[in-house]
Design a protein around this motif. Sequence first.
Motif, PDB file in Angstrom:
ATOM      1  N   UNK A 100     -17.046  -5.091   3.474  1.00  0.00           N
ATOM      2  CA  UNK A 100     -16.204  -3.911   3.616  1.00  0.00           C
ATOM      3  C   UNK A 100     -17.044  -2.709   4.037  1.00  0.00           C
ATOM      4  N   UNK A 101     -16.408  -1.755   4.697  1.00  0.00           N
ATOM      5  CA  UNK A 101     -17.108  -0.525   5.094  1.00  0.00           C
ATOM      6  C   UNK A 101     -17.131   0.437   3.913  1.00  0.00           C
ATOM      7  N   UNK A 102     -17.809   1.578   4.133  1.00  0.00           N
ATOM      8  CA  UNK A 102     -17.884   2.574   3.065  1.00  0.00           C
ATOM      9  C   UNK A 102     -16.500   3.084   2.664  1.00  0.00           C
ATOM     10  N   UNK A 103     -15.520   2.939   3.577  1.00  0.00           N
ATOM     11  CA  UNK A 103     -14.165   3.386   3.277  1.00  0.00           C
ATOM     12  C   UNK A 103     -13.616   2.697   2.017  1.00  0.00           C
ATOM     13  N   UNK A 104     -14.087   1.487   1.771  1.00  0.00           N
ATOM     14  CA  UNK A 104     -13.571   0.733   0.613  1.00  0.00           C
ATOM     15  C   UNK A 104     -13.970   1.385  -0.699  1.00  0.00           C
ATOM     16  N   UNK A 105     -14.869   2.350  -0.676  1.00  0.00           N
ATOM     17  CA  UNK A 105     -15.194   3.056  -1.910  1.00  0.00           C
ATOM     18  C   UNK A 105     -13.984   3.760  -2.492  1.00  0.00           C
ATOM     19  N   UNK A 106     -12.991   4.031  -1.647  1.00  0.00           N
ATOM     20  CA  UNK A 106     -11.772   4.683  -2.134  1.00  0.00           C
ATOM     21  C   UNK A 106     -10.959   3.766  -3.050  1.00  0.00           C
ATOM     22  N   UNK A 107     -11.306   2.451  -3.066  1.00  0.00           N
ATOM     23  CA  UNK A 107     -10.558   1.488  -3.873  1.00  0.00           C
ATOM     24  C   UNK A 107     -11.046   1.412  -5.308  1.00  0.00           C
ATOM     25  N   UNK A 108     -12.184   2.046  -5.634  1.00  0.00           N
ATOM     26  CA  UNK A 108     -12.730   1.923  -6.989  1.00  0.00           C
ATOM     27  C   UNK A 108     -11.732   2.309  -8.087  1.00  0.00           C
ATOM     28  N   UNK A 109     -10.965   3.423  -7.927  1.00  0.00           N
ATOM     29  CA  UNK A 109     -10.010   3.763  -9.002  1.00  0.00           C
ATOM     30  C   UNK A 109      -8.933   2.676  -9.218  1.00  0.00           C
ATOM     31  N   UNK A 110      -8.582   1.978  -8.131  1.00  0.00           N
ATOM     32  CA  UNK A 110      -7.560   0.938  -8.250  1.00  0.00           C
ATOM     33  C   UNK A 110      -8.131  -0.371  -8.785  1.00  0.00           C
ATOM     34  N   UNK A 111      -9.401  -0.676  -8.476  1.00  0.00           N
ATOM     35  CA  UNK A 111      -9.990  -1.966  -8.860  1.00  0.00           C
ATOM     36  C   UNK A 111     -11.276  -1.744  -9.647  1.00  0.00           C
ATOM     37  N   UNK A 112     -11.183  -1.231 -10.856  1.00  0.00           N
ATOM     38  CA  UNK A 112     -12.408  -0.983 -11.620  1.00  0.00           C
ATOM     39  C   UNK A 112     -13.190  -2.270 -11.881  1.00  0.00           C
ATOM     40  N   UNK A 113     -12.495  -3.425 -11.934  1.00  0.00           N
ATOM     41  CA  UNK A 113     -13.206  -4.675 -12.197  1.00  0.00           C
ATOM     42  C   UNK A 113     -14.095  -5.112 -11.035  1.00  0.00           C
ATOM     43  N   UNK A 131      -6.041  12.320   0.813  1.00  0.00           N
ATOM     44  CA  UNK A 131      -6.583  11.314  -0.107  1.00  0.00           C
ATOM     45  C   UNK A 131      -5.731  10.043  -0.081  1.00  0.00           C
ATOM     46  N   UNK A 132      -4.411  10.232  -0.033  1.00  0.00           N
ATOM     47  CA  UNK A 132      -3.524   9.038  -0.023  1.00  0.00           C
ATOM     48  C   UNK A 132      -3.704   8.288   1.284  1.00  0.00           C
ATOM     49  N   UNK A 133      -3.837   9.032   2.390  1.00  0.00           N
ATOM     50  CA  UNK A 133      -4.024   8.368   3.671  1.00  0.00           C
ATOM     51  C   UNK A 133      -5.311   7.562   3.679  1.00  0.00           C
ATOM     52  N   UNK A 134      -6.382   8.130   3.096  1.00  0.00           N
ATOM     53  CA  UNK A 134      -7.667   7.415   3.031  1.00  0.00           C
ATOM     54  C   UNK A 134      -7.516   6.141   2.186  1.00  0.00           C
ATOM     55  N   UNK A 135      -6.773   6.229   1.103  1.00  0.00           N
ATOM     56  CA  UNK A 135      -6.575   5.055   0.250  1.00  0.00           C
ATOM     57  C   UNK A 135      -5.794   3.971   0.994  1.00  0.00           C
ATOM     58  N   UNK A 136      -4.755   4.396   1.750  1.00  0.00           N
ATOM     59  CA  UNK A 136      -3.978   3.409   2.502  1.00  0.00           C
ATOM     60  C   UNK A 136      -4.854   2.721   3.543  1.00  0.00           C
ATOM     61  N   UNK A 137      -5.747   3.476   4.208  1.00  0.00           N
ATOM     62  CA  UNK A 137      -6.638   2.878   5.199  1.00  0.00           C
ATOM     63  C   UNK A 137      -7.562   1.859   4.535  1.00  0.00           C
ATOM     64  N   UNK A 138      -8.013   2.205   3.344  1.00  0.00           N
ATOM     65  CA  UNK A 138      -8.904   1.279   2.626  1.00  0.00           C
ATOM     66  C   UNK A 138      -8.165  -0.006   2.252  1.00  0.00           C
ATOM     67  N   UNK A 139      -6.942   0.126   1.773  1.00  0.00           N
ATOM     68  CA  UNK A 139      -6.160  -1.071   1.437  1.00  0.00           C
ATOM     69  C   UNK A 139      -5.878  -1.902   2.684  1.00  0.00           C
ATOM     70  N   UNK A 140      -5.598  -1.227   3.799  1.00  0.00           N
ATOM     71  CA  UNK A 140      -5.342  -1.941   5.046  1.00  0.00           C
ATOM     72  C   UNK A 140      -6.596  -2.700   5.481  1.00  0.00           C
ATOM     73  N   UNK A 141      -7.780  -2.063   5.299  1.00  0.00           N
ATOM     74  CA  UNK A 141      -9.036  -2.747   5.624  1.00  0.00           C
ATOM     75  C   UNK A 141      -9.213  -3.990   4.753  1.00  0.00           C
ATOM     76  N   UNK A 142      -8.844  -3.858   3.487  1.00  0.00           N
ATOM     77  CA  UNK A 142      -8.968  -5.006   2.574  1.00  0.00           C
ATOM     78  C   UNK A 142      -8.031  -6.135   3.008  1.00  0.00           C
TER      79      UNK A 142
END
Length: 980
Positions: A100-113, A131-142
């Motif tokens: 994953x790219x650095x963008x996936x760092x936005x997923x930490x609050x959703x996936x603490x595990x 912030x929400x747009x960045x989170x959506x991009x991260x989820x889309x990358x995932x």
Amino acid sequence: MLDPSIEDDGATPFVSTPRFVGRDRELAALRGALDRPPAIVLVEGEAGIGKSRLLREWLAAPDDRTALVSVCPPLRESLTLGPIVDAFLGVAGPVPRVRLTELAGALRPLFPEWSSQLPPALPPLDDAKAARHRLFRALDELLRALRVEVLVLEDAHWADEVTLEFLLFVISRQQSDGLSVVISYRPEEVDDGSLLLRLTSRLPAGVTQLRIALAPMRPDGTAALVSSMLDGNPISQEFTTFLHDRTGGVPLALEESVRLMCDRADLVFRDGQWVRLKLRELQVPPTVRDSTRERVGRLSPAAQQVLRAAATLAERSPVETIAMTAGLSPAVCRGAIAEAAGAGVLDGDDRGRWRFRHVLAATAVYEAIPLTDRRHFHLLAGRALEARQPPPVARLAHHFREARETQSWARYAEQGAELAMASGDHTKAVDLLVDLLSWTVLPPVDRARVARIAGVAALGRREPVDEVYHRVIRTLRAVLETPGLSAREQAEIRNPLGRLLITGGEAQAALSELEQAVANLDHDPVEAARAMTYLGWAYAGPWPASTHRRWLDRAAELTAAIDSPAQRLNLAGNRAAALLMLGEEEAWEVVAGLPADGATTAERLDVARIHVNVGTGALIWGRYADAEQHLAVAMRLAEAEQASRLRHNVRLEQANLAWHTGRWDGLAETSAALADADRDRPAHYLGSIRLAARLAAVAGRRRVAEEQFRLVLEESARLGAADDTVEAAAALARLWLADGNGRRAVRITNEPIETVRRKGIWVWATDLVPARVEALLAAGDATAAARLTDQFARGLRGRTAPAPRAALAVCRALLFEAAGDHSRSAAAFDRAARAWSALPRPYDAMRARERQAEALIALGRSGPGRELLAGQYEQLFRLGARGDADRVAQRLREHGAEVPRLWRGGRRGYGDQLSPRELDVVQLVVAGKTNRQISRILAKSPATVDQQLRAAMRKLKVSSRTALAVKAVEAGVFADEDAS
């Protein structure tokens, strides 16, 4: 008790998960759309309609595509992106093994595990939208990193706004080879401002689009789904209609209802299909109840009030009626109805009337209304319906009953009963009136009037003796105890009560009621004559024939003055049958004048009843050609009028005729079918059992025959049916004579012969007197035997009754045999055999020939005697009397004669092995069922279950139910069944 040699396919249902049925076209469309990515598929439908099942079927098919499935839970406060997060965790496992790219760092609050594997957290943004747009991009990358090709969101109507925004984001970024999206939802639960409406209305161009709207199952789909839950066996048309009407074809409601019925042991496999034992009501399964109440609970107070009103009305109703019942203004009610309809709870028609879409949903809502509030709803419903023209009197009676408004209830109940009787629905009339009598305190004069109408209505019912019948009997007896009733009022109640008791087989009680009624029916000559005619029937009571005859003569005097031809026909026909029962020769003159048809349905049914009664009398006399003729007339009319109960009566007498005349092929199966059909009518049921017992006796199944004849004797005596005790006692005497127990045979015939002597009706004694004479001779009392024979002869003087006269010839032959006068004995048995053959009554003729052969051998004429005996062996064998044939074969061997070799093909016996019907019973015992439960599950009488249980115990050599269960399991008696 039924003959255990006749197989029964009663079975306990094993419920499995239903097959996927009725949705093949929708599944093919779903697959076709997803085969052309990117695609957006919308699956909509009400709760329980099968949306999730459709998606599971697609997901279960072999496919290389990766699908991410998210399910929105029904939480009051939805968790932000909760369904998406849970879906990712299910696909990726504890750690996503992707780059994953650095963008996936936005997923930490959703996936603490996953914090140890994700890139470092990104700096926070001040703009929430950014912030929400960045989170959506991260989820889309995932999604793309996991190579997800199909994103499924189930129950999207419960999704939080952020989840729906994410779906909009994903759909807007779809490329030619991109992600496909499948969304399921309940359209009635989507709010007007929900983002889900954008998902369903603003689809991007160049994307495969499909909307699947799941509808309820059609009746054929209902049948297929339920059948798939019950081993794939078919279900009856009546059961299909019942389930479909009450569940609306909603698969979840169907499945849960079937499981509930199976838990209650309410299903049985009969005649190759599943049927429900009681097709009156369907309880609301907990799943359906909770789902309905949860959906209703989200509506406004006005909409909930409207639904409670609609549930109380329980039928399609206009807005005005619902408004009055709900206590709302028409304007508010219309808005509330629109809200409930939008939620998929109410359904309207083109006349502006509304009702619940499904009966089970209405029941769930109604049951949730507090009891104290129900009365008020019913009161308002009654007042609302009173404005209709014509007023729906049955519904009004129901609502005022529930509201406990006695005066209105009584008025409409009587009006409803009158209309129901006019339309031929006598059961509805009975229900209305018996409810009124059971739950209200009416003035004595009103109570007497309603009771009389209820009794008359009950007499018009075509249904068998059932709970409605027993309620009427209990109610009429209770009304008779009301203080203040006049003698005339009591008589008008006792008259129908007595006739109902005849139908139920309570002969002695019936005569008691009718005798009390007659004294006060002077105001109604037709009913007085009818009651007197019933008192002229000799089947019960201590009276001699002369007393019964006096009642018939009094009835004839009244009949002569009656103007109505239909009434005169009814009374004349009943008189003819009663005279036949008395053994009066005059009866045949009355019979000769009976018509063979009628001008109306009522007349045709009356003529049919008369002819079946005459046919029964002709059987007693031994005039079998007459019996066949009258029964044919009765059957023709009964079939033309589709009178099922009357058809059963005719079939039973035709089966008795077949027995006497030696037409035994298929008779065992007929007796079992008759017993099952007539289970609720004691007298007819015992008649079928008596037929089965005869067949068991001649087949050599001694124990079964004895138990069945005992049942007939004991139950007939309990019901006061004196004539029905005679043959059973004679049959038991013959069984015990075969064992050499003459004294026991004498004892069992003591009471029946006294009944015949006391009543002076010797045409009843065809089977009894020969058995009694033989028993007396075996006990050493030749004087009593001779005296009884003389009494029999005197009782038959002047009567053309061939069967009793043939029996008299047997008695005289037995006396010669006992005296050692073999020459006269042989001649007398020859005369008896010829008399039996002339009827024809071949089985009795063969038995007389057997005794003639024994006399010839005793006389020293061994050759002719053995030859005659061998002939009887062959005839008995071919007739089906295998037990008698075996006895004759043994006598041939004892006399040194060769036994003819005959083919013993046909039905296999089970010997010491359990029969299929016994296996059914034992299996349920192993399952811990009581005899009463087994009886209900297998649709057998408790006596039958008890008989088969004891037979199984005997075969497995145990003496208790517990030991039987243990032995059955240890012996592996179900091994073959399990293997299959």
